[in-house]
Design an enzyme around this catalytic site. Structure first.
Site, PDB file in Angstrom:
ATOM      1  N   ASP A   1     -32.908 -46.548 -25.460  1.00  0.00           N
ATOM      2  CA  ASP A   1     -32.442 -46.967 -27.221  1.00  0.00           C
ATOM      3  C   ASP A   1     -31.445 -44.843 -27.199  1.00  0.00           C
ATOM      4  O   ASP A   1     -32.268 -44.253 -27.173  1.00  0.00           O
ATOM      5  CB  ASP A   1     -33.773 -46.227 -27.308  1.00  0.00           C
ATOM      6  CG  ASP A   1     -33.971 -46.155 -29.498  1.00  0.00           C
ATOM      7  OD1 ASP A   1     -32.883 -45.896 -29.897  1.00  0.00           O
ATOM      8  OD2 ASP A   1     -34.489 -46.689 -30.001  1.00  0.00           O
TER       9      ASP A   1
ATOM     10  N   LYS B   1     -29.076 -46.365 -38.526  1.00  0.00           N
ATOM     11  CA  LYS B   1     -29.229 -44.480 -38.989  1.00  0.00           C
ATOM     12  C   LYS B   1     -27.995 -44.045 -38.603  1.00  0.00           C
ATOM     13  O   LYS B   1     -27.244 -44.605 -39.439  1.00  0.00           O
ATOM     14  CB  LYS B   1     -29.981 -44.842 -37.628  1.00  0.00           C
ATOM     15  CG  LYS B   1     -31.295 -44.918 -38.071  1.00  0.00           C
ATOM     16  CD  LYS B   1     -32.288 -45.068 -38.572  1.00  0.00           C
ATOM     17  CE  LYS B   1     -33.267 -45.419 -38.235  1.00  0.00           C
ATOM     18  NZ  LYS B   1     -34.282 -47.360 -38.231  1.00  0.00           N
TER      19      LYS B   1
ATOM     20  N   ARG C   1     -23.979 -68.321 -37.131  1.00  0.00           N
ATOM     21  CA  ARG C   1     -25.483 -67.800 -36.450  1.00  0.00           C
ATOM     22  C   ARG C   1     -24.957 -67.382 -35.459  1.00  0.00           C
ATOM     23  O   ARG C   1     -24.962 -66.169 -34.774  1.00  0.00           O
ATOM     24  CB  ARG C   1     -26.299 -69.060 -36.678  1.00  0.00           C
ATOM     25  CG  ARG C   1     -26.773 -68.207 -36.164  1.00  0.00           C
ATOM     26  CD  ARG C   1     -28.664 -69.017 -35.767  1.00  0.00           C
ATOM     27  NE  ARG C   1     -28.515 -70.185 -35.854  1.00  0.00           N
ATOM     28  CZ  ARG C   1     -28.346 -71.217 -34.990  1.00  0.00           C
ATOM     29  NH1 ARG C   1     -27.773 -71.227 -33.149  1.00  0.00           N
ATOM     30  NH2 ARG C   1     -27.511 -72.284 -35.391  1.00  0.00           N
TER      31      ARG C   1
END
Length: 385
Positions: A175, A200, A51
């Site tokens: 973004d 994407k 983690r």
């Protein structure tokens, strides 16, 4: 050789990367492990628990930092998880100014999650800097920009917004999902944080969900690394490997995406049954000159509205498409079509959607890397049926 000086095409393949130290593997191995052996309490080889850090994820994070001309990269379980980490920098009473025609998932987490914790959001059309200035006050702590915007393809002048943010000591995040670092480098233009839905274009093959942040400032990076570890919304090693593999072909894919995007946008603009086409490469597109200045090319995301169209007309067109796949998401090698009002932006109230131009008849295309003639033929059949 200082790999920081490499040009983008070389950075995509080599940036932040080196053969694996154990056996010289050219591609970083998939370290599918949750924990690591220690010789004594606290005595380890740089990794304790996956983690906190994993060698495959580290390789991806180094690559992300390299291609965005940043210093520190962070990978998350999704783009929304990356946004969530940025929002955790906010406190109750802080105010955020965000792009009005924003991705529905971003709008949802802002309004449905963080607003109830006392964070105040203002959604404005950021093509006009005066709209942003009007909302700036002593409580403003973050400006959140999409450019090109989703799905209106509006262009925001990153450099000018950066100057405003710095003047008022406001954190500035961009973004960069639609443009990718192949087309646009927000950190070089003054942004503090770059965010990606790496699902994407960075992944590029519609086979992984992953998010990313890249920054230059160490103090900011330390805060975000703490949030990444403490909140735990990390990506796994296999997902890290897939996005790292995708980045290595980003430059060649984006070249074809842009070529095809240009051809499809022009076809739609010339078609008598199409009313409006939203693509920043057109000379009459608002802020086209800004796009020319801050982008290398104009991308392959296109939105359009059929002439005299309504909700049913849009639905019929997307249902008739055969080569374009009707699906959520974007940025894969295959072409996708979406209906923002009922898909990606359905979480935004109709009145709010339409204020920014997202009408029920709008169709959004993610133009892939197939042959452009085939894509145009598919669109023609669907439109003229």
């Amino acid at each position: 050789m200082d790999k920081r000086q490499l040009k983008f095409n070389s950075k995509a393949i080599h940036g932040g990367q080196a053969p694996d130290k154990a056996y010289g593997a050219v591609m970083p191995p998939i370290y599918q492990t949750s924990t690591y052996a220690q010789t004594t309490p606290g005595g380890h080889m740089g990794y304790m628990y996956s983690r906190s850090a994993n060698p495959t994820r580290t390789a991806l994070e180094d690559s992300l930092a390299s291609i965005e001309n940043g210093t520190f990269g962070m990978a998350f379980g999704s783009g929304i998880a990356a946004i969530d980490a940025v929002m955790k920098l906010m406190n109750p009473g802080d105010e955020v100014i965000a792009t009005s025609d924003i991705y529905g998932g971003s709008y949802r987490i802002f309004r449905k999650i963080y607003e109830k914790y006392g964070v105040v959001f203002h959604f404005v059309g950021m093509q006009d800097l005066e709209e942003i200035k009007a909302k700036v006050n002593s409580n403003t702590k973050l400006i959140w920009v999409e450019t090109p915007t989703n799905p209106m393809m509006n262009i925001v002048d990153i450099k000018r917004v950066s100057q405003l943010a710095k003047k008022h000591h406001i954190l500035f995040a961009v973004d960069n999902t639609f443009a990718t670092p192949y087309l646009q480098l927000p950190l070089d233009l003054g942004a503090d944080i770059v965010m990606h839905s790496a699902t994407k274009y960075l992944g590029g093959h519609s086979d992984v969900v992953l998010g990313a942040l890249v920054v230059k400032d160490k103090d900011l990076a330390d805060q975000l690394y703490f949030i990444q570890n403490a909140s735990g919304a990390i990506c796994g090693p296999m997902d890290s490997f897939l996005v790292l593999r995708g980045i290595k072909t980003l430059h060649v894919r984006m070249q074809r995406h842009c070529e095809n995007g240009r051809a499809v946008a022009q076809f739609l603009a010339d078609h008598p049954k199409i009313d409006k086409v939203y693509w920043p490469g057109f000379p009459d597109h608002p802020n086209h000159e800004v796009a020319k200045e801050q982008m290398k090319d104009f991308g392959a995301m296109i939105s359009f509205v059929p002439k005299g169209g309504d909700y049913q007309d849009a639905i019929k067109i997307v249902e008739r498409l055969q080569l374009f796949t009707l699906a959520e998401s974007l940025g894969g090698v295959e072409s996708l079509a979406g209906h923002p009002a009922s898909m990606s932006h359905s979480g935004i109230p109709k009145e709010e959607r339409e204020k920014s131009g997202v009408v029920d008849a709008m169709i959004r295309l993610s133009v892939g890397i197939e042959d452009s003639d085939d894509l145009i033929a598919d669109l023609r059949r669907a439109i003229e049926h």
